[in-house]
Design a protein around this motif. Structure first.
Motif, PDB file in Angstrom:
ATOM      1  N   LEU A 179      85.700  12.223  38.441  1.00 27.31           N
ATOM      2  CA  LEU A 179      85.043  11.157  37.693  1.00 27.31           C
ATOM      3  C   LEU A 179      85.626  10.951  36.305  1.00 27.31           C
ATOM      4  O   LEU A 179      85.624   9.842  35.776  1.00 27.31           O
ATOM      5  CB  LEU A 179      83.552  11.467  37.558  1.00 27.31           C
ATOM      6  N   HIS A 180      86.104  12.049  35.715  1.00 29.54           N
ATOM      7  CA  HIS A 180      86.599  11.969  34.334  1.00 29.54           C
ATOM      8  C   HIS A 180      87.498  13.163  34.062  1.00 29.54           C
ATOM      9  O   HIS A 180      87.307  14.236  34.640  1.00 29.54           O
ATOM     10  CB  HIS A 180      85.421  11.958  33.356  1.00 29.54           C
ATOM     11  N   ALA A 216      72.031  14.329  33.139  1.00 29.48           N
ATOM     12  CA  ALA A 216      71.339  13.087  33.486  1.00 29.48           C
ATOM     13  C   ALA A 216      72.284  12.059  34.092  1.00 29.48           C
ATOM     14  O   ALA A 216      71.922  11.326  35.004  1.00 29.48           O
ATOM     15  CB  ALA A 216      70.653  12.505  32.259  1.00 29.48           C
ATOM     16  N   ASP A 217      73.512  12.020  33.564  1.00 26.56           N
ATOM     17  CA  ASP A 217      74.499  11.056  34.048  1.00 26.56           C
ATOM     18  C   ASP A 217      75.889  11.514  33.605  1.00 26.56           C
ATOM     19  O   ASP A 217      76.031  12.542  32.939  1.00 26.56           O
ATOM     20  CB  ASP A 217      74.190   9.647  33.545  1.00 26.56           C
ATOM     21  N   LEU A 218      76.906  10.741  33.960  1.00 23.67           N
ATOM     22  CA  LEU A 218      78.278  11.106  33.617  1.00 23.67           C
ATOM     23  C   LEU A 218      78.487  11.161  32.111  1.00 23.67           C
ATOM     24  O   LEU A 218      79.168  12.058  31.613  1.00 23.67           O
ATOM     25  CB  LEU A 218      79.264  10.119  34.261  1.00 23.67           C
ATOM     26  N   ALA A 219      77.887  10.247  31.378  1.00 18.54           N
ATOM     27  CA  ALA A 219      78.043  10.240  29.917  1.00 18.54           C
ATOM     28  C   ALA A 219      77.549  11.554  29.312  1.00 18.54           C
ATOM     29  O   ALA A 219      78.196  12.117  28.408  1.00 18.54           O
ATOM     30  CB  ALA A 219      77.305   9.054  29.303  1.00 18.54           C
ATOM     31  N   ALA A 227      79.832  14.409  27.374  1.00 19.63           N
ATOM     32  CA  ALA A 227      79.463  14.869  26.032  1.00 19.63           C
ATOM     33  C   ALA A 227      79.321  16.385  25.990  1.00 19.63           C
ATOM     34  O   ALA A 227      79.799  17.038  25.054  1.00 19.63           O
ATOM     35  CB  ALA A 227      78.170  14.191  25.579  1.00 19.63           C
ATOM     36  N   GLN A 228      78.681  16.968  26.988  1.00 24.25           N
ATOM     37  CA  GLN A 228      78.520  18.419  27.036  1.00 24.25           C
ATOM     38  C   GLN A 228      79.869  19.114  27.169  1.00 24.25           C
ATOM     39  O   GLN A 228      80.126  20.109  26.498  1.00 24.25           O
ATOM     40  CB  GLN A 228      77.603  18.812  28.193  1.00 24.25           C
ATOM     41  N   ALA A 229      80.737  18.580  28.030  1.00 26.99           N
ATOM     42  CA  ALA A 229      82.059  19.168  28.222  1.00 26.99           C
ATOM     43  C   ALA A 229      82.875  19.095  26.933  1.00 26.99           C
ATOM     44  O   ALA A 229      83.552  20.065  26.558  1.00 26.99           O
ATOM     45  CB  ALA A 229      82.791  18.457  29.353  1.00 26.99           C
TER      46      ALA A 229
END
Length: 73
Positions: free
Chosen positions: A64-65, A23-26, A30-32
């Motif tokens: 991005l992260h 849905a978004d970067l957050a 979290a999944q990663a």
């Protein structure tokens, strides 16, 4: 949104060409983080040498992260 999850040690990069939807970067972060924790608990990272990071990129290839997979010593 489509995110790509690359693994790198700064010299070698294993690129995730397919990517995954989140849905978004957050949500992607979290999944990663969950996957990395499962790998650690399962002992799959015990013999990995060097410092590796998981880099989350967007569909345009922008970083991005970054999450340490195998922390630097």
């Amino acid at each position: 949104m489509r995110f790509h999850f690359d693994l790198t040690d700064g010299r070698t990069t294993m690129t995730d060409a397919r990517g995954a939807e989140a849905a978004d970067l957050a949500e992607a972060i979290a999944q990663a983080a969950l996957v990395i924790e499962e790998l650690r608990r399962g002992g799959e990272l015990v013999h990995v040498e060097g410092a590796w990071d998981l880099v989350i990129r967007d569909a345009d290839g922008r970083d991005l992260h970054r999450i340490p997979v195998v922390p630097r010593a």
